[in-house]
Design an enzyme around this catalytic site. Structure first.
Site, mmCIF file in Angstrom:
data_model
loop_
_atom_site.group_PDB
_atom_site.id
_atom_site.type_symbol
_atom_site.label_atom_id
_atom_site.label_comp_id
_atom_site.label_asym_id
_atom_site.label_seq_id
_atom_site.Cartn_x
_atom_site.Cartn_y
_atom_site.Cartn_z
ATOM 1 N N ASP A 94 -0.478 4.419 7.716
ATOM 2 C CA ASP A 94 -0.940 3.202 7.034
ATOM 3 C C ASP A 94 -2.392 3.365 6.558
ATOM 4 O OD1 ASP A 94 -0.735 0.165 6.525
ATOM 5 O OD2 ASP A 94 -2.468 0.321 7.858
ATOM 6 N N LYS A 99 0.819 -1.218 0.000
ATOM 7 C CA LYS A 99 0.000 0.000 0.000
ATOM 8 C C LYS A 99 0.851 1.267 0.000
ATOM 9 C CE LYS A 99 -0.720 -2.477 3.161
ATOM 10 N NZ LYS A 99 -1.063 -3.447 4.192
ATOM 11 N N LYS A 104 -4.116 3.572 2.567
ATOM 12 C CA LYS A 104 -5.266 2.781 2.100
ATOM 13 C C LYS A 104 -6.420 3.670 1.642
ATOM 14 C CE LYS A 104 -3.942 -0.917 5.289
ATOM 15 N NZ LYS A 104 -4.141 -1.376 6.676
ATOM 16 N N GLY A 153 -2.550 -9.998 8.632
ATOM 17 C CA GLY A 153 -2.207 -11.383 8.953
ATOM 18 C C GLY A 153 -1.881 -12.173 7.708
ATOM 19 N N GLU A 162 3.862 -3.336 15.496
ATOM 20 C CA GLU A 162 5.294 -3.519 15.293
ATOM 21 C C GLU A 162 6.064 -2.819 16.412
ATOM 22 O OE1 GLU A 162 6.447 -4.066 11.580
ATOM 23 O OE2 GLU A 162 4.392 -4.488 10.983
ATOM 24 N N GLY A 175 -6.748 -6.159 4.044
ATOM 25 C CA GLY A 175 -6.498 -7.596 4.127
ATOM 26 C C GLY A 175 -7.479 -8.443 3.345
#
Lengths: 440, 440
Positions: free
Chosen positions: B204, B108, B208, B305, B193, B137
């Site tokens: 992030d 992305k 998107k 995931g 993270e 996802g």
């Protein structure tokens, strides 16, 4: 490049709510759609029983009162069938397919009962029969299952796929109405037809879950073996007891793949009150899908109405426009799996279904009733998870509400038959299924 | 027919969580996928920095430590790029495209920053760059927007599209934790993270929503003009005040088309507590779309995931397999609209955004503070919808929480600057946006 491609020429059968919606959406969003597709989607011929209906639409097309004139029109590339019903829709579709025309249809009843024949004919002719509009209105659930989850082994689906029933159940819960009162209001608002049977008795939901099961598992369409129960037997006290126990009651279509076959069923179902599906209210639809890689995914939107259903019809027209010139072997198969690679998994009889259960038992107000009931259940190794017994001292019968752990439905049915034969039990026992819908 | 078609030969760049997930899903569901597609999807070459990672996977393919070897492999038809980051991913993708290979990517960040260049190169070469895995996802949201809603004029999107932030906000609400405590737990569970900046600071989600805005409205990818605010400034008291007022706080990506341009923004947002989006908990994602024909539709599932992202990668591989031999002009355009039919609508500066607002003002505990604040807002014609003032008699400052009716953000910013200059105001004012997400 876009301007050079010829328009896709569309013929519409049926100018009721969905037909008019389709014309309206194609007209209103013509520029937006052409910018996406690179070519125009143009209605060139429409069949309407009552051409007067078309007057306000500004439709620049041939109008016929005879749908056969549209199907036989050599200028039509794609037939949009939104007339509904079995005949003449079936004959019209088969004739259109035989003439090499692609078909977009919203007719869930027709596909659920004659889908195998229709898809085989389309396959043989190398044309597409697209049916996003047949299931859950505006929700692109056919595309999601057939393409979006194409990498998955789909395990089960559970959907609120009849807006009329869902509206009624929402009102029984939020307003405390009984079924008849909620139905009357649904009819007043236009959510229910004068004859509401197809909606409240589960047939409409059964048509839709039958189609979804086929594309999820790659099994032939088999409406005749879908188990169907509607919501007429529900009392508002059931809705209230369920709430006390932490559940909402929803009419669900459920399809589940097991090692030995497929469960395919429509029935009122208790689901945990905090679950997303439990909070789908009024005329909305939602489908929850569990698959091995994606885990749970859910798709929500308007399940009916002119514009929402037209949204799905136009999406199908766009797909058809994009792939009508492609090699048919590279298209998405009608039932998601290649016709020579369908599954032979049988549909399971209800006795083989496994579920948790809710029982409402009316019994004479005597000591020892619960012991008799519990003993009988124990003989079938069915265990009780929770119990609600409201005190109604003046009545000569009391409702006993039980939540049972998961068991085989055949075992429970035997236990119920024996309980109903007890002298203290005064009414047929109401048996509802309970699903956790948990990811697993 | 199905058995006769050659396998699609796949090269994978990056064997981390998603790369391994992709190999695992392709292997586990090989039969199911081949039954759908009519041909095999076969990984023939994989690049991994640490080839030892591949040992348990049973992968029957060439293994290279150099990703360029995969891109240059003439036996590879499709490149799956799941290495992430800007370089060398950008150079590798452009080289793959130049070599006529199709690309499936989950990257992305790369597409949000270099999408226009990448898509133009792909268009010129007649290859596809598929990116379902880059957004949300397992949820097939790219397909839903680009194809499922192709007949619609899309008005706005609002999505929970960062699972880490959503987990943290869920814990702040349900467990009453503060941000740092929830972040530490997210890291312990592997949802965040070691460097959580991209997640909790909104970057992030901004990648998107930037991509979704492009395919919804047909505008070029323009990450640089996406407004981004994260969730670090939120205190657990904000979560509690919002709850008192009937709201949940969620990190939303929002894209809205107006007559004069497009709003594109990521920020913590108050939404009504009974809204379906408000009840999307933990690491799940959901996107709500409002469009003219479909009305509201919502898409929910796992946003990250290995297996869930692999679900999207494989769906893209299936799409590529089906259309790799088709005339490129009949494929779904990368950004949903034909490249020569993109919109020139500008992204609007935040001062032009219209929203309702939540303000948390810390002020000295003196009479007349509220009057000063209300007077200042009134000067900008901003009206107060609700007020919460908790009594904290021992403190020398009190929080005043206001809900404001819709206004222009530029006006509010001026009012806030003047309020912050008041001697009685002791801290910067926290300003959050409030969205009803109502249909209409």
């Amino acid at each position: 490049m876009a301007e050079d491609m010829a328009p896709v020429r569309i013929g519409i059968l049926g100018m009721g709510t969905v037909g008019q919606g389709t014309v309206r959406v194609l007209e209103r969003n013509a520029e937006e759609i052409t910018r996406r597709v690179g070519r125009e989607l143009r209605v060139v011929h429409a069949a309407a029983r009552n051409p007067a209906r078309l007057e306000g639409l500004g439709l620049d097309a041939r109008i016929s009162s005879d749908p056969w004139a549209v199907v036989r029109d050599p200028e039509v590339d794609v037939i949009v069938e939104v007339m509904g019903g079995q005949e003449p829709a079936l004959s019209l579709l088969l004739a259109a397919i035989a003439a090499g025309k692609h078909v977009v249809t919203a007719n869930k009843a027709l596909l659920a009962e004659h889908g195998n024949e229709i898809f085989a004919a389309a396959q043989a002719q190398g044309v597409m029969v697209a049916f996003e509009a047949a299931v859950a209105g505006a929700i692109p659930i056919i595309k999601a299952i057939r393409e979006g989850l194409a990498g998955n082994r789909i395990q089960w689906l559970a959907g609120i796929i009849n807006g009329t029933s869902n509206y009624i159940l929402s009102q029984m819960f939020h307003a405390g109405w009984d079924f008849q009162q909620a139905l009357a209001e649904a009819q007043r608002l236009g959510y229910a037809e004068a004859d509401p049977g197809l909606d409240v008795d589960g047939g409409d939901a059964a048509h839709k879950i039958t189609l979804m099961a086929s594309i999820a598992f790659g099994i032939p369409v088999d409406f005749a073996h879908c188990h169907v129960e509607g919501i007429r037997a529900l009392e508002r006290t059931d809705v209230a007891y369920a709430a006390d126990l932490g559940y909402r009651i929803k009419l669900l279509g459920i399809a589940r793949r097991r090692a030995d076959g497929v469960e395919l069923r429509v029935h009122p179902t208790l689901i945990p009150h905090s679950h997303l599906l439990a909070n789908v209210e009024g005329p909305f639809n939602a489908i929850l899908v569990e698959s091995d890689a994606a885990g749970q995914s859910l798709y929500y939107g308007r399940g009916a109405g002119g514009d929402p259903t037209a949204s799905a019809v136009v999406a199908d027209l766009v797909d058809v426009a994009r792939t009508m010139t492609a090699d048919p072997s590279n298209r998405v198969p009608h039932l998601a799996f290649q016709p020579d690679a369908m599954s032979a998994l049988p549909l399971l009889p209800m006795a083989e279904v496994e579920s948790a259960y809710y029982l409402r038992i009316h019994a004479h107000n005597r000591a020892g009733v619960l012991a008799q009931v519990a003993t009988m259940l124990a003989e079938y190794e069915i265990s009780i998870e929770a119990l609600v017994q409201k005190e109604t001292p003046e009545a000569d019968s009391v409702p006993i509400v039980l939540l049972l752990h998961r068991c085989r439905e055949g075992d429970l049915e035997q236990a119920i038959a024996r309980m109903e034969a007890l002298p203290v039990v005064v009414q047929p026992i109401l048996r509802l299924r309970v699903e956790s819908l948990a990811e697993g």
